[in-house]
Design an enzyme around this catalytic site. Structure first.
Site, mmCIF file in Angstrom:
data_model
loop_
_atom_site.group_PDB
_atom_site.id
_atom_site.type_symbol
_atom_site.label_atom_id
_atom_site.label_comp_id
_atom_site.label_asym_id
_atom_site.label_seq_id
_atom_site.Cartn_x
_atom_site.Cartn_y
_atom_site.Cartn_z
ATOM 1 N N ASP A 1 -8.902 5.969 -11.832
ATOM 2 C CA ASP A 1 -9.801 7.056 -11.467
ATOM 3 C C ASP A 1 -10.209 7.826 -12.724
ATOM 4 O O ASP A 1 -10.564 7.220 -13.732
ATOM 5 C CB ASP A 1 -9.129 7.966 -10.421
ATOM 6 C CG ASP A 1 -10.126 8.865 -9.688
ATOM 7 O OD1 ASP A 1 -10.772 8.378 -8.759
ATOM 8 O OD2 ASP A 1 -10.268 10.029 -10.087
ATOM 9 N N TYR B 1 -15.899 16.456 -12.757
ATOM 10 C CA TYR B 1 -17.004 15.567 -12.402
ATOM 11 C C TYR B 1 -18.307 16.071 -13.023
ATOM 12 O O TYR B 1 -19.136 15.279 -13.473
ATOM 13 C CB TYR B 1 -17.154 15.489 -10.885
ATOM 14 C CG TYR B 1 -16.142 14.598 -10.199
ATOM 15 C CD1 TYR B 1 -16.511 13.358 -9.696
ATOM 16 C CD2 TYR B 1 -14.819 14.994 -10.046
ATOM 17 C CE1 TYR B 1 -15.600 12.539 -9.053
ATOM 18 C CE2 TYR B 1 -13.896 14.183 -9.418
ATOM 19 C CZ TYR B 1 -14.285 12.964 -8.923
ATOM 20 O OH TYR B 1 -13.372 12.148 -8.302
ATOM 21 N N HIS C 1 -6.858 2.067 -4.288
ATOM 22 C CA HIS C 1 -7.182 3.027 -5.343
ATOM 23 C C HIS C 1 -5.955 3.777 -5.848
ATOM 24 O O HIS C 1 -5.879 4.125 -7.022
ATOM 25 C CB HIS C 1 -8.215 4.016 -4.805
ATOM 26 C CG HIS C 1 -8.779 4.936 -5.835
ATOM 27 N ND1 HIS C 1 -9.629 4.513 -6.832
ATOM 28 C CD2 HIS C 1 -8.617 6.281 -6.028
ATOM 29 C CE1 HIS C 1 -9.977 5.534 -7.590
ATOM 30 N NE2 HIS C 1 -9.377 6.615 -7.123
#
Length: 384
Positions: free
Chosen positions: A177, A307, A361
Site C-alpha cells: 500500500d 493521498y 491486500h
C-alpha cells in the site's frame, strides 16, 4: 537523533466517550439493495458497533500493543513513532517495514515475530531480522507534519535518517500500500544504503516512461492498465476523495466512530482474501484494535492527507531511469491490482517474483507465514 521509549496510555475518559458515541449512533435508512452491494452492510456494521461499545476490551489490546518495544524519535524535526524489535539469531539483518492505509503498525505484529525470531516458527535462526516498523507521519502516534508537502518522497528521507540514527549503515525495506511507495522511493533515492526492497503491492501512482517505438506495451501490460482503470472507476472513489477533499471527509470520520468503522471496515472485506466474510480473516478484536488506533489518536484526517501529497508527487520515472537496488515482488491473488512482471521490469531489477497461493491486500495479517518466508528468501542474499 533523540530517541525515547514510548507506551500507549488512553485515558478512561476517552474510552467512556467512545462508548457513548457508539451507543448514540444515528443509523442511516436502509436501501433496497443486497448486502454490501452499495458499500458497508448495515447489519454487519450495527453488530460491529455494538461489540465495540459493549464487549471490546481496549485495555487488553493496549497491553498487547505495549508488549512491543515502542519508541518516539525526533527525526529531522519530525517526531516519529516506531516499533523496534531486535532479532534473535547470530547476525540479524535490519529491515524497515512500512504500513499503509487503512492499516497501522498493528498490522505487522505476527509478521514481526516471524522475522525477529524465525527459529521460534521452525525456520533458520540465521534468517533473523532487526525489525523497525515506523508509523507514517499523521498515522497513529506519529504527529502530522507541521508543513505541507510530506509525500512518500519525504517519508523515505525520514526513514533513511531514522535507520542511520539507529546505527544501521545498510538495510532493506519492505512495504505494501502506501508503504510500497515509501519503499520504492527509499531504493531510488537512497541506493547507497538500501540493499534491496520487498514489495507486496505496486503503488498505483507508479508510471514508467514508455517508449512506444522501442518498447511498446505488451498485451499483459495493456490488459493491466485497462483493468486498473476499470477498478478505479468502480472501487476507487475512496482514493479520489482522499486525494482531492481529505478535510471534508475527515470532519465526518473524526466525529463518528460508526462512520469510521464503515469507511475502514468495508476495505478490509473488499481487499482481503475472505470470500466476503470479514471474520473469516480478521477477528472483531483485530479490526477494532486497528480502528481504535485511528479513533483515539484522531488521526484519520492526517492519515488520508498523504493521498493528497502523493497525488502532487507521483512515482513517475523518466526515460532510462532505473531503480538500482534489487526488488522482490510478492503477488497475492486477491490484491487490488495485478501488474505483469514486464511492467515492473521497465524500472526495477526484479530479483525475485513469487505468485502466492492465497492472500490479499493485508498480507501481513492474512498470511504472515507466507510473507515472512518470502522476505527471508529475498534478503538472504545480502547477509554476507
Amino acid at each position: 537523533m533523540h530517541i525515547e521509549p514510548f507506551q500507549i496510555c488512553v485515558s478512561d475518559v476517552e474510552i467512556a466517550d467512545l462508548r457513548r458515541r457508539l451507543r448514540d449512533s444515528r443509523w442511516a435508512s436502509a436501501t433496497p439493495s443486497g448486502p454490501w452491494q452499495q458499500g458497508t452492510d448495515t447489519t454487519w456494521l450495527r453488530e460491529l458497533v455494538k461489540y465495540w461499545a459493549d464487549s471490546f476490551d481496549w485495555r487488553a489490546a493496549e497491553r498487547g500493543l505495549n508488549q512491543q518495544p515502542q519508541f518516539m524519535a525526533n527525526v529531522n524535526g519530525q517526531r516519529v513513532h516506531f516499533v523496534h524489535q531486535r532479532g534473535v539469531g547470530p547476525r540479524p539483518y535490519p529491515v524497515v517495514v512500512t504500513h499503509g492505509w487503512p492499516g497501522s503498525f498493528f498490522e505487522f505484529r505476527e509478521l514481526a515475530d516471524r522475522l525477529r525470531d524465525p527459529a521460534a516458527f521452525g525456520a533458520d535462526p540465521n534468517d533473523a531480522f532487526d525489525v523497525v516498523i515506523p508509523s507514517l507521519p499523521g498515522f497513529a502516534f506519529s504527529p502530522a507534519p507541521a508543513a505541507a508537502g510530506t509525500s512518500a518522497f519525504q517519508v523515505a528521507d525520514l526513514w533513511a535518517s531514522l535507520m542511520r540514527g539507529l546505527g544501521y549503515q545498510r538495510f532493506g525495506a519492505q512495504g505494501g500500500d502506501l508503504g510500497a511507495g515509501v519503499s520504492v522511493v527509499l531504493a531510488s533515492r537512497h541506493s547507497q544504503v538500501v540493499d534491496g526492497i520487498h514489495l507486496n503491492f505496486l503503488p498505483t501512482s507508479y508510471e514508467p516512461a514508455i517508449d512506444a517505438a522501442d518498447s511498446p506495451l505488451t498485451i499483459p501490460e495493456q490488459n493491466y492498465l485497462r483493468e486498473k482503470g476499470e477498478w478505479a472507476a468502480l472501487e476507487g472513489g475512496y482514493a479520489h476523495m482522499h486525494a482531492t477533499r481529505p478535510q471534508t471527509l475527515a470532519a465526518s470520520l473524526n466525529d463518528s466512530p460508526a462512520g469510521l468503522a464503515a469507511w475502514i471496515g468495508e476495505k478490509f472485506r473488499a481487499w482481503s482474501d475472505c470470500d466476503g466474510v470479514i471474520e473469516g480473516r480478521f477477528s472483531k478484536d483485530e479490526l477494532l484494535t486497528n480502528l481504535s488506533l485511528y479513533w483515539y489518536t484522531q488521526s484519520i484526517g492526517t492519515a488520508i492527507q498523504m493521498y493528497w501529497e502523493n497525488r502532487l508527487q507521483p512515482l513517475r520515472f523518466t526515460p532510462g531511469q532505473r531503480v538500482l537496488p534489487p526488488v522482490s515482488f510478492a503477488h497475492f491473488p486477491k490484491e487490488i491490482n495485478h501488474p505483469p512482471r514486464e511492467w515492473l521490469e521497465r524500472v526495477f531489477n526484479i530479483a525475485q517474483w513469487t505468485d502466492m497461493p492465497r492472500g490479499g491486500h493485508f498480507a501481513a495479517m492474512e498470511e504472515p507465514e507466507l510473507l515472512a518466508a518470502d522476505i527471508r528468501s529475498f534478503f538472504r542474499r545480502f547477509r554476507h
